[in-house]
Design a protein around this motif. Sequence first.
Motif, PDB file in Angstrom:
ATOM      1  N   PHE A   3      -7.103  -3.028   8.906  1.00  0.00           N
ATOM      2  CA  PHE A   3      -7.584  -3.770   7.946  1.00  0.00           C
ATOM      3  C   PHE A   3      -6.648  -3.371   6.840  1.00  0.00           C
ATOM      4  O   PHE A   3      -6.521  -2.773   6.533  1.00  0.00           O
ATOM      5  CB  PHE A   3      -9.075  -3.091   7.424  1.00  0.00           C
ATOM      6  N   ARG A   4      -6.552  -4.899   5.899  1.00  0.00           N
ATOM      7  CA  ARG A   4      -5.735  -5.247   4.372  1.00  0.00           C
ATOM      8  C   ARG A   4      -6.379  -6.010   4.319  1.00  0.00           C
ATOM      9  O   ARG A   4      -7.201  -7.134   3.865  1.00  0.00           O
ATOM     10  CB  ARG A   4      -4.106  -5.810   4.639  1.00  0.00           C
ATOM     11  N   PRO A   5      -7.484  -5.456   2.528  1.00  0.00           N
ATOM     12  CA  PRO A   5      -8.296  -5.770   1.494  1.00  0.00           C
ATOM     13  C   PRO A   5      -6.905  -7.065   1.234  1.00  0.00           C
ATOM     14  O   PRO A   5      -5.683  -7.312   0.952  1.00  0.00           O
ATOM     15  CB  PRO A   5      -7.975  -5.014   0.844  1.00  0.00           C
ATOM     16  N   LEU A   6      -7.713  -8.104   0.676  1.00  0.00           N
ATOM     17  CA  LEU A   6      -6.993  -9.478   0.264  1.00  0.00           C
ATOM     18  C   LEU A   6      -6.694  -9.030  -1.212  1.00  0.00           C
ATOM     19  O   LEU A   6      -6.385  -8.340  -1.854  1.00  0.00           O
ATOM     20  CB  LEU A   6      -8.344 -10.199  -0.500  1.00  0.00           C
ATOM     21  N   ASN A   7      -5.579  -9.694  -1.902  1.00  0.00           N
ATOM     22  CA  ASN A   7      -4.708  -9.090  -2.903  1.00  0.00           C
ATOM     23  C   ASN A   7      -4.884 -10.681  -3.679  1.00  0.00           C
ATOM     24  O   ASN A   7      -6.311 -10.821  -3.173  1.00  0.00           O
ATOM     25  CB  ASN A   7      -2.791 -10.019  -2.537  1.00  0.00           C
TER      26      ASN A   7
END
Length: 62
Positions: A3-7
Amino acid sequence: MDFRPLNDEERKNLYEAIRNNSESGTPIGINPKDTSFTNKAPADTEQGVIDAIRSVPCHYGR
């Protein structure tokens, strides 16, 4: 997949794409190379349609 949050830029593009879709019915564009959201409509090309069809997994067995 991690999981990588949106920039901030990705979040802005996603909100803009959703807003345009809800207000004027424009499609939500996704960059096929990195699956990022774009705030412009995808180009309707024959190859784009073929790629979209091929991307759908079909696991039908008897």
